[in-house]
Write a protein that holds these residues in place. Structure first.
Motif: not given
Length: 305
Positions: A106-127
């Motif tokens: 995503c790079g640096t600076g003022r960034i808002v991160f948005l993780r998209l998912y549709s299947g299993a709940t992504p607990h691992g990816a969140l952490n």
């Protein structure tokens, strides 16, 4: 869905509501959603951390970086529609960046991160995301503590040693052609997280089910426990709990945030600015709401489904 400003707990400032005029409900809603004090930390915060400052203009001009799944066409349409609304109000673009290889891209600076998912709940990816954000922004997460995905859409804003960072996690449709119910549901939860993240607004409880909604931030308590997030009953229930899109009041607040001269918009001074400039802000919001290009994001009737 509750937007959590991490490291802090919000307490509403008790200010008198303006009653007896047309502007009363708007001022009362602004007080409930935006005027609050920062009281206590969710975990110990180092003494040399910079002070936390809440200003609803800080998010304007950020990059919205998409991680996880590629956006569903409907998701992309909502993101582009919200970006167009923000550009009109704040005069700054909200560019979308696609980071197929993860948060680091995503790079640096003022960034808002948005993780998209549709299947299993992504607990691992969140952490994994949060740990990488901790390294970049110096947030100071307690070692060994994991967070859990508790709703199909959630957002967290962190105030670290190296700046502020926002992370959103939003479920999208897995169907190439979503049903009408799915289209409303997935658009609604994405619009809510985007709006709360970019304005620092709080959830506002809506107990009187006979009273009409004024804001997307309002939520009527509905028991959806133990229902699968993909089930029609869950989607229908959540859509009944608040408006499906932004209301005229929400657009009014965007204009107020964009034009307020105060340094901290979670303050009584911000409410005073709104009262002073109410007629001007109402006129600006009315013109924005009337634009056909914002119909996907804004509902002039402020209805729930």
């Amino acid at each position: 869905m509750a937007l959590r400003f991490v490291l802090i707990v919000f307490l509403i400032v008790a200010l008198p509501a303006q009653a007896g005029t047309d502007r009363g409900p708007f001022l009362d809603m602004a007080r409930k959603g935006w005027v609050y004090e920062l009281r206590s930390a969710m975990w110990p915060r180092a003494a040399d951390m910079p002070p936390i400052r809440i200003n609803g203009r800080d998010m304007a001009g950020s990059v919205l970086c998409l991680i996880g799944e590629p956006p569903h066409p409907q998701t992309l349409q909502v993101l582009q529609g919200f970006a167009a609304l923000m550009h009109e109000v704040f005069g700054k673009p909200l560019p979308l960046r696609f980071a197929d290889t993860g948060l680091a891209a995503c790079g640096t600076g003022r960034i808002v991160f948005l993780r998209l998912y549709s299947g299993a709940t992504p607990h691992g990816a969140l952490n994994d995301d949060l740990r990488r954000m901790d390294l970049s922004y110096g947030i100071g997460f307690p070692k060994g503590r994991n967070q859990w995905v508790l709703s199909p859409a959630q957002a967290q804003t962190f105030f670290g040693r190296n700046g502020m960072a926002t992370h959103m996690l939003v479920k999208q449709s897995r169907q190439a052609v979503p049903t009408a119910l799915e289209q409303k549901f997935f658009a609604s939860i994405l619009i809510e997280e985007l709006y709360q993240s970019f304005t620092f607004g709080m959830d506002i409880l809506h107990f009187d089910l006979q009273a009409r909604f004024l804001s997307k931030l309002e939520e009527a308590p509905i028991n959806l426990r133990n229902l699968a997030w993909d089930s029609p009953r869950f989607m229908q229930g959540l859509l009944r709990s608040n408006p499906a899109r932004l209301c005229p009041f929400d657009v009014f607040m965007l204009h107020a945030l964009a034009r307020s001269p105060v340094e901290q918009t979670n303050s009584p001074e911000f409410l005073s600015f709104i009262e002073t400039r109410f007629d001007d802000l109402e006129q600006l919001a009315g013109a924005t709401v009337a634009r056909a290009e914002h119909a996907l994001i804004v509902d002039s009737a402020c209805t729930s489904n």
